[in-house]
Design an enzyme around this catalytic site. Structure first.
Site, PDB file in Angstrom:
ATOM      1  N   SER A   1       0.872  -1.177   0.173  1.00  0.00           N
ATOM      2  CA  SER A   1       0.059  -0.055  -0.083  1.00  0.00           C
ATOM      3  C   SER A   1       0.881   1.252  -0.098  1.00  0.00           C
ATOM      4  CB  SER A   1      -1.074   0.021   1.123  1.00  0.00           C
ATOM      5  OG  SER A   1      -0.186  -0.057   2.413  1.00  0.00           O
ATOM      6  N   HIS A   2       2.001   1.032   0.023  1.00  0.00           N
ATOM      7  CA  HIS A   2       3.011   2.314   0.086  1.00  0.00           C
ATOM      8  C   HIS A   2       4.161   2.254  -1.005  1.00  0.00           C
ATOM      9  CE1 HIS A   2       0.926   3.100   3.784  1.00  0.00           C
ATOM     10  NE2 HIS A   2       0.994   4.417   3.478  1.00  0.00           N
TER      11      HIS A   2
ATOM     12  N   GLU B   1      -5.049   0.199   2.490  1.00  0.00           N
ATOM     13  CA  GLU B   1      -5.525  -1.298   2.413  1.00  0.00           C
ATOM     14  C   GLU B   1      -7.183  -1.213   1.698  1.00  0.00           C
ATOM     15  OE1 GLU B   1      -3.836  -4.021   2.763  1.00  0.00           O
ATOM     16  OE2 GLU B   1      -2.237  -2.923   3.336  1.00  0.00           O
TER      17      GLU B   1
HETATM   18  P1  NDP Z   1      -0.579  -3.229   9.892  1.00  0.00           P
HETATM   19  O1  NDP Z   1      -1.792  -3.730  10.521  1.00  0.00           O
HETATM   20  O2  NDP Z   1      -0.445  -4.071   8.679  1.00  0.00           O
HETATM   21  O3  NDP Z   1       0.726  -3.748  10.843  1.00  0.00           O
HETATM   22  C1  NDP Z   1       0.924  -2.869  11.840  1.00  0.00           C
HETATM   23  C2  NDP Z   1       1.941  -3.478  12.655  1.00  0.00           C
HETATM   24  O4  NDP Z   1       1.895  -4.706  13.392  1.00  0.00           O
HETATM   25  C3  NDP Z   1       3.347  -3.696  11.658  1.00  0.00           C
HETATM   26  O5  NDP Z   1       4.581  -3.224  12.360  1.00  0.00           O
HETATM   27  C4  NDP Z   1       3.287  -5.165  11.474  1.00  0.00           C
HETATM   28  O6  NDP Z   1       4.655  -5.734  11.337  1.00  0.00           O
HETATM   29  C5  NDP Z   1       2.625  -5.639  12.843  1.00  0.00           C
HETATM   30  N1  NDP Z   1       2.311  -7.010  12.732  1.00  0.00           N
HETATM   31  C6  NDP Z   1       1.328  -7.254  11.915  1.00  0.00           C
HETATM   32  N2  NDP Z   1       0.781  -8.672  12.441  1.00  0.00           N
HETATM   33  C7  NDP Z   1       1.390  -8.959  13.293  1.00  0.00           C
HETATM   34  C8  NDP Z   1       1.943 -10.041  14.286  1.00  0.00           C
HETATM   35  N3  NDP Z   1       1.000 -11.246  13.824  1.00  0.00           N
HETATM   36  N4  NDP Z   1       2.458 -10.046  15.314  1.00  0.00           N
HETATM   37  C9  NDP Z   1       3.520  -9.211  15.644  1.00  0.00           C
HETATM   38  N5  NDP Z   1       3.154  -8.002  14.816  1.00  0.00           N
HETATM   39  C10 NDP Z   1       2.494  -8.042  13.604  1.00  0.00           C
HETATM   40  O7  NDP Z   1      -0.439  -1.854   9.324  1.00  0.00           O
HETATM   41  P2  NDP Z   1      -1.506  -0.618   9.094  1.00  0.00           P
HETATM   42  O8  NDP Z   1      -2.376  -1.264   8.316  1.00  0.00           O
HETATM   43  O9  NDP Z   1      -1.959  -0.051  10.526  1.00  0.00           O
HETATM   44  O10 NDP Z   1      -0.731   0.339   8.557  1.00  0.00           O
HETATM   45  C11 NDP Z   1       0.080   0.205   7.271  1.00  0.00           C
HETATM   46  C12 NDP Z   1       0.723   1.557   6.959  1.00  0.00           C
HETATM   47  O11 NDP Z   1       0.219   2.404   6.702  1.00  0.00           O
HETATM   48  C13 NDP Z   1       1.819   1.884   8.074  1.00  0.00           C
HETATM   49  O12 NDP Z   1       3.146   1.720   7.575  1.00  0.00           O
HETATM   50  C14 NDP Z   1       1.626   3.354   8.404  1.00  0.00           C
HETATM   51  O13 NDP Z   1       2.564   4.254   8.566  1.00  0.00           O
HETATM   52  C15 NDP Z   1       0.833   3.867   6.850  1.00  0.00           C
HETATM   53  N6  NDP Z   1       0.044   4.686   7.229  1.00  0.00           N
HETATM   54  C16 NDP Z   1       0.329   6.166   6.739  1.00  0.00           C
HETATM   55  C17 NDP Z   1      -0.464   7.128   6.822  1.00  0.00           C
HETATM   56  C18 NDP Z   1      -0.309   8.433   6.314  1.00  0.00           C
HETATM   57  O14 NDP Z   1      -1.029   9.535   6.283  1.00  0.00           O
HETATM   58  N7  NDP Z   1       1.185   8.820   5.824  1.00  0.00           N
HETATM   59  C19 NDP Z   1      -1.981   6.944   7.422  1.00  0.00           C
HETATM   60  C20 NDP Z   1      -2.302   5.569   7.980  1.00  0.00           C
HETATM   61  C21 NDP Z   1      -1.197   4.711   7.654  1.00  0.00           C
HETATM   62  P3  NDP Z   1       5.091  -6.192   9.846  1.00  0.00           P
HETATM   63  O15 NDP Z   1       5.307  -4.730   9.101  1.00  0.00           O
HETATM   64  O16 NDP Z   1       6.468  -6.868  10.192  1.00  0.00           O
HETATM   65  O17 NDP Z   1       3.961  -6.862   9.247  1.00  0.00           O
END
Ligand code: NDP
Length: 352
Positions: A60-61, A201
């Site tokens: 997504s990024h 997403e």
């Molecule tokens: P996710 O829900 O995919 O993941 C959130 C975090 O949880 C990650 O660090 C991920 O690690 C970790 N994680 C996921 N599954 C597990 C697990 N089973 N056990 C342990 N850790 C876990 O992310 P979001 O969908 O909430 O966000 C996605 C991205 O969107 C982020 O990078 C965020 O900065 C970006 N974003 C940017 C915005 C903007 O305006 N600039 C606004 C909103 C979001 P891993 O990466 O290793 O999977």
């Protein structure tokens, strides 16, 4: 020719993917952005974050974002050639005025100064103002942790998320990221939206014709929905009800009022051209853990102490540490390259 970056449903074309090396990802993003009017410096900084996202399979990024960056130029206030300006506000506070450019170059400008101040002072803050931010936050906190610092980052977005109990968007998806340094291995990093899902997403679900999981969004009438378009037209939900809502509120205050910048709803109200790019601030904290240890203690004991916690977690089947999925992905993509939809590749090439 400028392709329409709106989130149209792609049907059977989605089944066709092509493979690119990471160098090709970077060059494609950089060329497309420069061809659309971004300066080499702005385009290079954005292309670097897009390449990191593809490398770590954060789709997504990745290249998916290129049309969003181009669409941001629909707003005449955007400056795709802005040169961020760094200033020191206090012994431990630095500011980067992004001057209506994009956050990746502002971060490149501010992070070295932030790290220096944190090493000197024990704790330091970076306020980025007047930036368009549509990137993930983990690259900045990971970079700081690779230098031995503990880091946190926060940013607002546009008003997409209803506060707990409400039905109308007020908060952004408001991510926060955290990093912790580790010996001889990548840092521990988490980076998560305070909404049940990142907006990207939902856009990917729309693009791919998939329904959303329950609990991500409500429609414009406030009813639960799994339809991605209805979700984009309605409101996203905070994760964990009122608890995620409180995190989103904190992020608004840290990345908005605290550093003299906009709340998400103010960013939305400014976006009269519908460019969709959130405008405002990012707040980054960096802490030098060595300066917080008890006198007489092992000055690097915090690193081994943290490992005992990580080991205790990982003893349980089904667990992993945040960030480990990304680090595993980058081991593979460095040699194998990354797959992107052919349609996306064609869209980006039309910019050049
Ligand atoms: P996710 O829900 O995919 O993941 C959130 C975090 O949880 C990650 O660090 C991920 O690690 C970790 N994680 C996921 N599954 C597990 C697990 N089973 N056990 C342990 N850790 C876990 O992310 P979001 O969908 O909430 O966000 C996605 C991205 O969107 C982020 O990078 C965020 O900065 C970006 N974003 C940017 C915005 C903007 O305006 N600039 C606004 C909103 C979001 P891993 O990466 O290793 O999977």
């Amino acid at each position: 020719m400028i392709a329409n970056p709106s989130y149209t449903r792609l049907t059977n074309t989605m089944s066709k993917n092509i493979t690119l090396t990471l160098t090709q990802v970077h060059d494609l993003a950089q060329s497309a952005l420069q061809a659309q009017g971004f300066s080499a410096a702005q385009a290079g900084a954005i292309a670097a974050t897009i390449t990191k996202a593809e490398r770590d399979e954060c789709k997504s990024h990745g290249l998916f974002r290129v049309p969003f960056y181009v669409k941001a130029l629909a707003n005449p206030e955007t400056d795709a050639s802005a040169q961020p300006q760094l200033s020191s506000l206090a012994g431990s506070v630095v500011r980067v005025d992004a001057k209506h450019g994009f956050c990746p170059l502002a971060l490149q400008t501010g992070l070295p100064a932030l790290a220096d101040k944190a090493r000197e002072q024990g704790i330091a803050a970076l306020a980025i103002n007047n930036a368009y931010n549509i990137a993930a936050l983990w690259p900045e906190v990971e970079e700081l942790a690779e230098q031995g610092l503990v880091a946190m980052a926060f940013t607002c977005a546009n008003a997409y998320v209803a506060p707990a109990g409400g039905t109308k968007p007020v908060f952004g998806t408001n991510p926060m990221a955290f990093s912790w340094p580790r010996h001889n291995r990548p840092p521990l990093v988490f980076d998560q939206a305070s909404s049940a899902s990142a907006r990207g997403e939902i856009q990917l679900h729309l693009r791919d014709g998939h329904q959303l999981p329950e609990g991500w969004a409500i429609d414009a009438e406030g009813n639960p929905t799994t339809d991605p378009q209805a979700a984009l037209d309605g409101a996203q939900l905070p994760f964990g009800g009122y608890k995620g809502s409180a995190i989103a509120l904190m992020v608004e205050l840290l990345a908005g009022a605290l550093i003299g910048d906009l709340f998400s709803f103010e960013s939305s109200e400014r976006d009269i051209h519908g460019s969709g790019a959130p405008f405002g601030g990012e707040f980054v904290l960096a802490i030098n853990p060595a300066q917080l240890q008890q006198p007489g203690s092992d000055q690097e004991g915090y690193l081994s102490h943290a490992e005992t916690l990580f080991e205790r977690i990982l003893q349980q089947e089904g667990t992993r540490l945040p960030g480990d999925r990304r680090f595993a992905a980058r081991q593979v993509t460095a040699s194998r390259g990354v797959e992107i939809p052919q349609q996306l590749h064609e869209t980006i090439q039309e910019y050049i």
